[in-house]
Scaffold this motif. Structure first.
Motif, short mmCIF file in Angstrom:
data_model
loop_
_atom_site.label_atom_id
_atom_site.label_comp_id
_atom_site.label_asym_id
_atom_site.label_seq_id
_atom_site.Cartn_x
_atom_site.Cartn_y
_atom_site.Cartn_z
N LEU A 99 0.98 -0.99 -0.05
CA LEU A 99 0.07 -0.06 0.15
C LEU A 99 0.98 1.27 0.19
N PRO A 100 0.45 2.29 -0.57
CA PRO A 100 1.08 3.60 -0.62
C PRO A 100 1.14 3.98 0.91
N VAL A 101 2.35 4.58 1.44
CA VAL A 101 2.49 5.19 2.77
C VAL A 101 2.54 6.38 2.55
N THR A 102 2.09 7.37 3.10
CA THR A 102 2.00 8.98 3.12
C THR A 102 2.78 9.14 4.05
N LYS A 103 4.03 9.90 3.86
CA LYS A 103 5.11 10.17 4.95
C LYS A 103 4.62 11.43 5.73
N LYS A 104 4.56 11.45 7.06
CA LYS A 104 4.21 12.64 7.87
C LYS A 104 5.66 13.76 8.03
N ALA A 105 5.20 14.73 8.18
CA ALA A 105 6.13 15.57 8.38
C ALA A 105 6.73 15.57 9.71
N PHE A 106 7.92 15.67 9.94
CA PHE A 106 8.52 15.68 11.53
C PHE A 106 8.65 17.15 11.91
N ALA A 107 8.02 17.39 13.08
CA ALA A 107 8.13 18.66 13.62
C ALA A 107 8.93 18.93 14.79
N PHE A 108 9.80 19.62 14.94
CA PHE A 108 10.76 19.67 15.84
C PHE A 108 10.20 20.81 16.79
N TRP A 109 10.49 20.71 18.24
CA TRP A 109 10.13 22.12 18.90
C TRP A 109 11.23 22.89 18.63
N THR A 110 10.81 24.29 18.63
CA THR A 110 11.55 25.48 18.85
C THR A 110 12.32 25.38 20.24
N ALA A 111 13.41 26.03 20.49
CA ALA A 111 14.26 26.26 21.71
C ALA A 111 13.03 26.88 22.81
N GLU A 112 12.27 27.71 22.25
CA GLU A 112 11.12 28.31 23.18
C GLU A 112 10.05 27.36 23.72
N GLU A 113 9.64 26.59 22.63
CA GLU A 113 8.71 25.54 22.99
C GLU A 113 9.21 24.47 24.08
N ARG A 114 10.46 23.90 23.99
CA ARG A 114 11.29 23.07 24.67
C ARG A 114 11.27 23.80 26.23
N ASP A 115 11.86 25.09 26.14
CA ASP A 115 11.82 25.65 27.43
C ASP A 115 10.62 25.98 28.13
N ARG A 116 9.96 26.23 27.43
CA ARG A 116 8.27 26.34 27.83
C ARG A 116 7.70 25.18 28.59
N PHE A 117 7.75 24.03 28.04
CA PHE A 117 7.69 22.76 28.38
C PHE A 117 8.19 22.48 29.75
N LEU A 118 9.62 22.40 29.49
CA LEU A 118 10.36 22.22 30.83
C LEU A 118 9.88 22.88 31.90
N ARG A 119 9.75 24.29 31.81
CA ARG A 119 9.42 25.10 32.97
C ARG A 119 8.02 24.51 33.45
N PHE A 120 7.26 24.22 32.48
CA PHE A 120 5.81 23.43 33.09
C PHE A 120 6.18 22.16 33.55
N THR A 121 6.97 21.03 33.21
CA THR A 121 6.96 19.98 33.79
C THR A 121 7.77 20.18 35.37
N GLU A 122 8.77 21.10 35.38
CA GLU A 122 9.60 21.44 36.47
C GLU A 122 8.43 21.49 37.82
N HIS A 123 7.26 22.10 37.37
CA HIS A 123 6.61 22.47 38.73
C HIS A 123 5.68 21.11 39.07
N ARG A 124 5.46 20.31 38.00
CA ARG A 124 4.52 19.19 38.05
C ARG A 124 5.46 17.76 38.60
N ASP A 125 6.64 17.73 37.70
CA ASP A 125 7.15 16.44 38.07
C ASP A 125 8.76 16.86 37.77
N PRO A 126 9.51 17.46 38.75
CA PRO A 126 10.86 17.60 38.47
C PRO A 126 11.58 16.43 37.73
N ALA A 127 11.52 15.28 38.38
CA ALA A 127 12.37 14.13 37.82
C ALA A 127 12.18 14.07 36.33
#
Length: 185
Positions: A99-127
């Protein structure tokens, strides 16, 4: 059963063998298990492909084209072995196209998105935040992170020795990486 023992059991890694076993159990046997090998025709293989395409996954979505193709490739490998063992004259799956397979584009986080997620998780689950930070800065695979042990860390030279992975299929730590090479990050 013979293919699992005489081919996969001898030539494949335990992880691949386990994946094949599950695909045979869940996808191939329920559809083709009652068809005697000598009476297996291309129409049976096409029926398998069509039925898998419309089958729901464990997530209640249709199976992906990639899963259907992987199952078809497994069946083709099994049937080539049957030809090699003189059980059938030719593989009825040889001319069945994937069957034909459609490739999905892989989206990387920007540095800002990564840092925002890290700040969010630091408060909820530091480990967990620490784990995400290591993953984001090293590119380690999930299995490599899960298998990481203290003796692999060299804090003085700021290096991680990547020589093991976690296998979800076997639910165990394997003393090797996916590509069987030791890496330093």
């Amino acid at each position: 059963q013979r293919w699992l023992t005489d081919y996969a059991g001898l030539r494949k890694e335990r992880t691949s063998h386990r994946v094949d076993l599950v695909a045979i159990r869940d996808y191939i046997t329920p559809i083709l298990g009652a068809v005697p090998l000598r009476t297996l025709r291309k129409s049976h293989v096409l029926d398998l492909q069509a039925r898998l395409k419309s089958r729901l996954s464990r997530y209640k979505r249709p199976l992906s084209a990639k899963t259907v193709n992987n199952t078809l490739t497994l069946l083709k490998t099994m049937l080539v072995s049957a030809v090699d063992w003189d059980l059938i004259p030719a593989s009825p799956a040889a001319s069945v196209r994937q069957l034909p397979v459609t490739k999905k584009a892989f989206a990387f986080w920007t540095a800002e998105e990564r840092d925002r997620f890290l700040r969010f998780t630091e408060h909820r689950d530091p480990a967990f935040a620490e784990l995400v930070a290591v993953a984001a800065h090293t590119g380690l695979r999930k299995g490599e992170l899960k298998a990481l042990r203290r003796h692999q860390l060299d804090l003085d030279s700021r290096q991680i020795r990547v020589d093991a992975t976690w296998c979800e299929h076997l639910r165990e730590r394997l003393e090797r990486t996916k590509n069987h090479e030791v890496a330093y990050v």
